[in-house]
Design a protein around this motif. Structure first.
Motif, PDB file in Angstrom:
ATOM      1  N   MET A   1      88.916  42.812 -15.415  1.00 31.47           N
ATOM      2  CA  MET A   1      87.573  42.313 -15.122  1.00 31.47           C
ATOM      3  C   MET A   1      87.296  42.494 -13.630  1.00 31.47           C
ATOM      4  O   MET A   1      88.203  42.793 -12.859  1.00 31.47           O
ATOM      5  N   THR A   2      86.049  42.268 -13.230  1.00 32.00           N
ATOM      6  CA  THR A   2      85.697  42.176 -11.815  1.00 32.00           C
ATOM      7  C   THR A   2      84.903  40.899 -11.589  1.00 32.00           C
ATOM      8  O   THR A   2      84.177  40.441 -12.464  1.00 32.00           O
ATOM      9  N   ASP A   3      85.082  40.324 -10.397  1.00 31.46           N
ATOM     10  CA  ASP A   3      84.317  39.126 -10.041  1.00 31.46           C
ATOM     11  C   ASP A   3      82.902  39.539  -9.651  1.00 31.46           C
ATOM     12  O   ASP A   3      82.573  40.732  -9.662  1.00 31.46           O
ATOM     13  N   PRO A   4      82.015  38.596  -9.292  1.00 31.05           N
ATOM     14  CA  PRO A   4      80.631  38.951  -8.982  1.00 31.05           C
ATOM     15  C   PRO A   4      80.442  39.928  -7.823  1.00 31.05           C
ATOM     16  O   PRO A   4      79.393  40.556  -7.705  1.00 31.05           O
ATOM     17  N   GLU A   5      81.455  40.105  -6.966  1.00 33.84           N
ATOM     18  CA  GLU A   5      81.349  41.056  -5.865  1.00 33.84           C
ATOM     19  C   GLU A   5      82.181  42.322  -6.101  1.00 33.84           C
ATOM     20  O   GLU A   5      82.377  43.123  -5.203  1.00 33.84           O
ATOM     21  N   GLY A   6      82.664  42.505  -7.319  1.00 33.40           N
ATOM     22  CA  GLY A   6      83.358  43.730  -7.679  1.00 33.40           C
ATOM     23  C   GLY A   6      84.851  43.755  -7.443  1.00 33.40           C
ATOM     24  O   GLY A   6      85.489  44.787  -7.592  1.00 33.40           O
ATOM     25  N   ASN A   7      85.454  42.618  -7.101  1.00 34.22           N
ATOM     26  CA  ASN A   7      86.911  42.558  -6.921  1.00 34.22           C
ATOM     27  C   ASN A   7      87.578  42.521  -8.288  1.00 34.22           C
ATOM     28  O   ASN A   7      87.261  41.677  -9.122  1.00 34.22           O
ATOM     29  N   GLU A   8      88.515  43.434  -8.504  1.00 29.29           N
ATOM     30  CA  GLU A   8      89.199  43.521  -9.793  1.00 29.29           C
ATOM     31  C   GLU A   8      90.219  42.408  -9.957  1.00 29.29           C
ATOM     32  O   GLU A   8      90.906  42.030  -9.015  1.00 29.29           O
ATOM     33  N   PHE A   9      90.295  41.876 -11.173  1.00 27.79           N
ATOM     34  CA  PHE A   9      91.337  40.933 -11.542  1.00 27.79           C
ATOM     35  C   PHE A   9      91.638  41.115 -13.024  1.00 27.79           C
ATOM     36  O   PHE A   9      90.882  41.786 -13.728  1.00 27.79           O
ATOM     37  N   CYS A  10      92.729  40.567 -13.476  1.00 28.21           N
ATOM     38  CA  CYS A  10      93.109  40.696 -14.886  1.00 28.21           C
ATOM     39  C   CYS A  10      93.250  39.329 -15.537  1.00 28.21           C
ATOM     40  O   CYS A  10      93.731  38.383 -14.919  1.00 28.21           O
ATOM     41  N   LEU A  11      92.829  39.266 -16.788  1.00 25.29           N
ATOM     42  CA  LEU A  11      93.169  38.132 -17.632  1.00 25.29           C
ATOM     43  C   LEU A  11      94.455  38.519 -18.326  1.00 25.29           C
ATOM     44  O   LEU A  11      94.510  39.518 -19.032  1.00 25.29           O
ATOM     45  N   ASP A  12      95.475  37.742 -18.101  1.00 24.59           N
ATOM     46  CA  ASP A  12      96.816  38.100 -18.512  1.00 24.59           C
ATOM     47  C   ASP A  12      97.396  36.977 -19.344  1.00 24.59           C
ATOM     48  O   ASP A  12      97.171  35.845 -19.111  1.00 24.59           O
TER      49      ASP A  12
ATOM     50  N   ALA B   1      86.103  50.380  -1.945  1.00 20.31           N
ATOM     51  CA  ALA B   1      87.121  51.009  -2.791  1.00 20.31           C
ATOM     52  C   ALA B   1      87.799  49.941  -3.635  1.00 20.31           C
ATOM     53  O   ALA B   1      87.550  48.750  -3.457  1.00 20.31           O
ATOM     54  N   LYS B   2      88.680  50.390  -4.506  1.00 17.77           N
ATOM     55  CA  LYS B   2      89.436  49.451  -5.341  1.00 17.77           C
ATOM     56  C   LYS B   2      90.277  48.548  -4.446  1.00 17.77           C
ATOM     57  O   LYS B   2      90.907  49.014  -3.505  1.00 17.77           O
ATOM     58  N   ASN B   3      90.278  47.246  -4.776  1.00 20.27           N
ATOM     59  CA  ASN B   3      91.104  46.337  -3.998  1.00 20.27           C
ATOM     60  C   ASN B   3      92.583  46.632  -4.227  1.00 20.27           C
ATOM     61  O   ASN B   3      92.994  47.030  -5.302  1.00 20.27           O
ATOM     62  N   ARG B   4      93.371  46.475  -3.186  1.00 22.13           N
ATOM     63  CA  ARG B   4      94.795  46.797  -3.250  1.00 22.13           C
ATOM     64  C   ARG B   4      95.630  45.615  -3.751  1.00 22.13           C
ATOM     65  O   ARG B   4      96.786  45.777  -4.099  1.00 22.13           O
ATOM     66  N   VAL B   5      95.062  44.434  -3.748  1.00 22.02           N
ATOM     67  CA  VAL B   5      95.708  43.248  -4.294  1.00 22.02           C
ATOM     68  C   VAL B   5      94.689  42.601  -5.221  1.00 22.02           C
ATOM     69  O   VAL B   5      93.508  42.538  -4.896  1.00 22.02           O
ATOM     70  N   HIS B   6      95.149  42.177  -6.385  1.00 21.87           N
ATOM     71  CA  HIS B   6      94.227  41.444  -7.247  1.00 21.87           C
ATOM     72  C   HIS B   6      94.950  40.281  -7.899  1.00 21.87           C
ATOM     73  O   HIS B   6      96.173  40.237  -7.925  1.00 21.87           O
TER      74      HIS B   6
ATOM     75  N   THR C   1      92.802  35.064   0.871  1.00 16.93           N
ATOM     76  CA  THR C   1      91.519  35.230   1.561  1.00 16.93           C
ATOM     77  C   THR C   1      90.756  36.404   0.959  1.00 16.93           C
ATOM     78  O   THR C   1      91.310  37.476   0.776  1.00 16.93           O
ATOM     79  N   PHE C   2      89.488  36.161   0.667  1.00 17.17           N
ATOM     80  CA  PHE C   2      88.578  37.173   0.142  1.00 17.17           C
ATOM     81  C   PHE C   2      87.531  37.492   1.197  1.00 17.17           C
ATOM     82  O   PHE C   2      86.906  36.579   1.741  1.00 17.17           O
ATOM     83  N   ASP C   3      87.314  38.764   1.484  1.00 14.91           N
ATOM     84  CA  ASP C   3      86.138  39.174   2.244  1.00 14.91           C
ATOM     85  C   ASP C   3      84.975  39.146   1.261  1.00 14.91           C
ATOM     86  O   ASP C   3      85.125  39.565   0.108  1.00 14.91           O
ATOM     87  N   ALA C   4      83.825  38.665   1.713  1.00 21.45           N
ATOM     88  CA  ALA C   4      82.719  38.455   0.779  1.00 21.45           C
ATOM     89  C   ALA C   4      81.373  38.711   1.431  1.00 21.45           C
ATOM     90  O   ALA C   4      81.215  38.547   2.642  1.00 21.45           O
ATOM     91  N   HIS C   5      80.424  39.078   0.605  1.00 17.87           N
ATOM     92  CA  HIS C   5      79.028  39.163   1.038  1.00 17.87           C
ATOM     93  C   HIS C   5      78.401  37.771   0.998  1.00 17.87           C
ATOM     94  O   HIS C   5      77.651  37.395   1.877  1.00 17.87           O
ATOM     95  N   ASP C   6      78.734  36.992  -0.047  1.00 11.80           N
ATOM     96  CA  ASP C   6      78.178  35.651  -0.252  1.00 11.80           C
ATOM     97  C   ASP C   6      79.333  34.682  -0.531  1.00 11.80           C
ATOM     98  O   ASP C   6      79.687  34.443  -1.685  1.00 11.80           O
TER      99      ASP C   6
END
Length: 153
Positions: A142-153, A88-93, A8-13
């Protein structure tokens, strides 16, 4: 016994974020209950018609969204609108496995190609980490359009 999960992602849009993650992961945005989509039909248009017919106020039409693995193997992604912004930085990505089985320059080239594709979809590139065997094969943050960090691995 193992459990299935929903991320689940909290989101603006929620709609925009679920469109991004569906495209990023090869997922689909599901149609409303009891409704099959015609080829090329936008699932969000189908949802708007469904919600209007159900009497849901238009202000609530973008309060939630989802993306699902079309093969039914991966976790369902759920996006819910929240009033507060990311603070703040997301704790799970998520780590997107974009170069399975590849190593070295070939791996990093595949990650770079995927990073370019995701930037075109609205992601932002943060930084590249070079391979440093045997501890790391290299990845791109990387970050998604709402700033959530994720990695290309």
């Amino acid at each position: 016994m193992s459990r299935s999960i929903q991320v689940t992602f909290d989101a603006h849009d929620p709609e925009a974020l679920s469109r991004f993650w569906a495209a990023a992961m090869g997922y689909v945005n599901p149609p409303p209950p009891g409704r099959a989509l015609e080829p090329g039909e936008d699932p969000f248009e189908a949802w708007r018609a469904f919600l209007a017919a159900a009497g849901v106020p238009e202000s609530e039409w973008n309060s939630a969204s989802a993306a699902e693995d079309p093969d039914g193997d991966g976790p369902r992604l759920f996006f819910q609108r929240v009033p507060e912004g990311k603070s703040a930085k997301n704790r799970v990505h998520l780590d997107l496995r974009a170069a399975p089985g590849l190593e070295g320059d070939e791996r990093m080239a595949a990650l770079e190609a995927e990073a370019e594709r995701l930037v075109a979809l609205g992601a932002s590139r943060v930084e590249r980490h070079e391979p440093a065997p045997p501890m790391t094969a290299g990845h791109i943050v990387m970050t998604d359009p709402e700033g959530n960090e994720f990695c290309l691995d």
